[in-house]
Write a protein that holds these residues in place. Structure first.
Motif, mmCIF file in Angstrom:
data_model
loop_
_atom_site.group_PDB
_atom_site.id
_atom_site.type_symbol
_atom_site.label_atom_id
_atom_site.label_comp_id
_atom_site.label_asym_id
_atom_site.label_seq_id
_atom_site.Cartn_x
_atom_site.Cartn_y
_atom_site.Cartn_z
ATOM 1 N N ASP A 29 0.041 -1.124 -0.037
ATOM 2 C CA ASP A 29 -0.148 -0.355 0.413
ATOM 3 C C ASP A 29 0.914 1.165 0.136
ATOM 4 O OD1 ASP A 29 -1.930 -1.955 0.563
ATOM 5 O OD2 ASP A 29 -2.796 -1.058 2.098
ATOM 6 N N LEU A 30 2.093 1.100 0.078
ATOM 7 C CA LEU A 30 3.032 2.225 0.031
ATOM 8 C C LEU A 30 2.853 2.894 -1.671
ATOM 9 C CD1 LEU A 30 6.080 1.010 1.924
ATOM 10 C CD2 LEU A 30 4.507 2.334 3.207
ATOM 11 N N SER A 97 -7.173 0.606 5.539
ATOM 12 C CA SER A 97 -5.616 0.326 5.373
ATOM 13 C C SER A 97 -5.496 2.045 5.949
ATOM 14 C CB SER A 97 -4.753 0.128 3.567
ATOM 15 O OG SER A 97 -3.406 1.070 3.792
ATOM 16 N N ASP A 98 -4.572 1.747 7.416
ATOM 17 C CA ASP A 98 -3.573 2.412 7.520
ATOM 18 C C ASP A 98 -3.122 3.698 7.002
ATOM 19 O OD1 ASP A 98 -5.561 1.969 9.989
ATOM 20 O OD2 ASP A 98 -3.452 0.937 11.210
ATOM 21 N N HIS A 155 -0.362 5.695 -8.747
ATOM 22 C CA HIS A 155 0.079 6.570 -7.735
ATOM 23 C C HIS A 155 -0.013 5.459 -6.325
ATOM 24 C CE1 HIS A 155 -3.711 6.658 -5.993
ATOM 25 N NE2 HIS A 155 -4.076 6.193 -5.043
ATOM 26 N N GLY A 156 -0.474 4.071 -6.450
ATOM 27 C CA GLY A 156 -0.800 2.886 -6.324
ATOM 28 C C GLY A 156 -1.001 1.403 -6.627
ATOM 29 N N TYR A 157 -1.032 0.773 -6.055
ATOM 30 C CA TYR A 157 -1.126 -0.820 -6.711
ATOM 31 C C TYR A 157 -2.058 -1.680 -6.000
ATOM 32 C CZ TYR A 157 -0.372 -5.995 -7.576
ATOM 33 O OH TYR A 157 -0.112 -6.769 -8.076
ATOM 34 N N LEU A 158 -3.339 -2.303 -6.821
ATOM 35 C CA LEU A 158 -3.542 -3.160 -5.680
ATOM 36 C C LEU A 158 -3.489 -4.115 -6.389
ATOM 37 C CD1 LEU A 158 -6.192 -3.674 -4.652
ATOM 38 C CD2 LEU A 158 -7.671 -2.451 -5.970
ATOM 39 N N GLY A 159 -3.696 -5.617 -5.822
ATOM 40 C CA GLY A 159 -3.413 -6.311 -5.583
ATOM 41 C C GLY A 159 -3.710 -7.950 -4.710
ATOM 42 N N TYR A 160 -3.919 -9.055 -5.615
ATOM 43 C CA TYR A 160 -4.320 -10.254 -4.793
ATOM 44 C C TYR A 160 -2.982 -11.293 -4.540
ATOM 45 C CZ TYR A 160 -8.467 -7.791 -6.600
ATOM 46 O OH TYR A 160 -8.902 -6.727 -7.043
ATOM 47 N N LEU A 229 4.471 12.685 -0.773
ATOM 48 C CA LEU A 229 4.390 11.339 -0.189
ATOM 49 C C LEU A 229 4.777 10.386 0.195
ATOM 50 C CD1 LEU A 229 0.985 10.467 -2.473
ATOM 51 C CD2 LEU A 229 1.373 11.497 -0.231
ATOM 52 N N ASP A 230 6.469 10.407 -0.104
ATOM 53 C CA ASP A 230 7.218 9.490 0.651
ATOM 54 C C ASP A 230 7.030 9.591 2.128
ATOM 55 O OD1 ASP A 230 8.349 8.401 -2.314
ATOM 56 O OD2 ASP A 230 9.879 9.931 -1.754
ATOM 57 N N PRO A 231 6.992 10.509 2.888
ATOM 58 C CA PRO A 231 7.232 10.696 4.120
ATOM 59 C C PRO A 231 6.655 9.331 4.467
ATOM 60 C CG PRO A 231 7.617 12.390 3.160
ATOM 61 C CD PRO A 231 7.177 11.868 2.529
ATOM 62 N N VAL A 232 5.252 8.839 3.759
ATOM 63 C CA VAL A 232 4.902 7.661 4.123
ATOM 64 C C VAL A 232 5.704 5.954 4.729
ATOM 65 C CG1 VAL A 232 3.164 6.506 4.616
ATOM 66 C CG2 VAL A 232 2.788 8.497 3.100
ATOM 67 N N TYR A 233 6.828 6.661 3.601
ATOM 68 C CA TYR A 233 7.654 5.213 3.767
ATOM 69 C C TYR A 233 8.573 5.081 5.379
ATOM 70 C CZ TYR A 233 7.114 3.693 -0.963
ATOM 71 O OH TYR A 233 7.147 3.573 -2.553
ATOM 72 N N GLU A 234 8.674 6.602 5.465
ATOM 73 C CA GLU A 234 9.413 6.054 7.286
ATOM 74 C C GLU A 234 8.505 6.143 8.411
ATOM 75 O OE1 GLU A 234 11.842 6.528 10.072
ATOM 76 O OE2 GLU A 234 12.628 6.281 7.642
ATOM 77 N N ASP A 235 6.715 6.846 8.357
ATOM 78 C CA ASP A 235 6.047 6.605 9.645
ATOM 79 C C ASP A 235 5.635 5.372 9.696
ATOM 80 O OD1 ASP A 235 6.179 9.628 9.069
ATOM 81 O OD2 ASP A 235 3.671 9.284 7.551
ATOM 82 N N PHE A 236 6.156 4.001 8.387
ATOM 83 C CA PHE A 236 5.810 3.069 8.760
ATOM 84 C C PHE A 236 6.622 2.000 8.481
ATOM 85 C CE2 PHE A 236 1.495 5.140 7.449
ATOM 86 C CZ PHE A 236 0.220 4.528 8.243
#
Length: 256
Positions: A29-30, A97-98, A155-160, A229-236
């Motif tokens: 979800d990154l 998804s958080d 901006h995002g990926y969706l899969g199963y 949006l890159d700071p989300v990587y560090e956040d999680f």
């Protein structure tokens, strides 16, 4: 979660639902995790994807494969959406998804976590301004009929993740396991090819049969979104795992 207790033969739940087993299930979800379909296939079919499948074993689940749906786009009745700041003050239905929620928070937008089947009603009744989804989902559920603007952002990926009960797996003979794995490999290769092609074909159908205004982010525009949006990587990084996050960054850099 029911999956932990159920005795099931084969299921392909979306990747965000894997977070109920392990937080590293949220790495898919990154934001802007995969710059291209080639990057997605390398990540999912390589060591990174294998790590995610192996992480399910402790919960009595046998992970078999990753099936892509495609890249996510943004639709809204408030637009056009070209800059990250264009989402400010808007509300969007997202998956549970958080990591996704954190992205919309950084864009000063309200994220409404609700089921996929609730999305049409939320849009129709004006409870949200927009949503994010793959082209195939936007087309099949006719979200484009309810929205004025769509931004091709990828901006995002969706899969199963295709999985089965480890108990059921262990009950199979070695010959049956071999047949199952061979069939899964063949099906996965077909799905990986067709999923992205289908999204391209359905986007053209939307262009031809809808009045929705479509904007495709330029390379420069996409870079601004990614930087925001890159700071989300560090956040999680703690929850997902610093090593896995670094591997994701390296893979992304390889294809940019």
């Amino acid at each position: 979660m029911l999956l932990k207790k159920a005795r099931f033969t084969l299921l392909p739940p979306p990747h965000p639902s894997l977070a109920c087993f392990h937080r590293n299930g949220e790495w898919l979800d990154l934001p802007f995790a995969f710059p291209s379909r080639e990057a997605a296939m390398e990540g999912l079919n390589g060591q990174i994807g294998e790590q995610l499948l192996r992480s399910l074993q402790g919960d009595g689940i046998k992970g078999l494969a990753h099936w892509p749906n495609g890249f996510k786009q943004i639709t809204s009745n408030q637009g056009p959406i070209q800059k990250p700041g264009d989402l400010k003050g808007q509300s969007f239905r997202i998956m549970q998804s958080d990591v996704i929620s954190a992205q919309f928070s950084r864009l000063k937008a309200k994220a409404v976590q609700d089921s996929f089947n609730s999305t049409y009603k939320l849009l129709e009744e004006g409870d949200v301004d927009g949503e994010e989804n793959t082209i195939s989902n936007i087309y099949s559920k006719k979200f484009y009929n309810l929205q004025k603007h769509m931004t091709i952002s990828n901006h995002g990926y969706l899969g199963y993740a295709v999985m089965m009960s480890e108990k059921v797996w262990n009950e199979q003979t070695e010959e049956t396991k071999k047949i199952l794995l061979e069939a899964m490999e063949e099906t996965t290769a077909w799905n990986s090819r067709m999923a992205f092609e289908m999204n391209e074909e359905l986007l053209e159908k939307i262009r031809q049969n809808s009045s929705i205004q479509i904007h495709e982010l330029t390379s420069e525009e996409k870079q601004k979104w990614q930087s925001k949006l890159d700071p989300v990587y560090e956040d999680f990084s703690q929850e997902i795992g610093k090593k896995l996050v670094e591997e994701m960054k390296e893979l992304r850099a390889k294809y940019q």
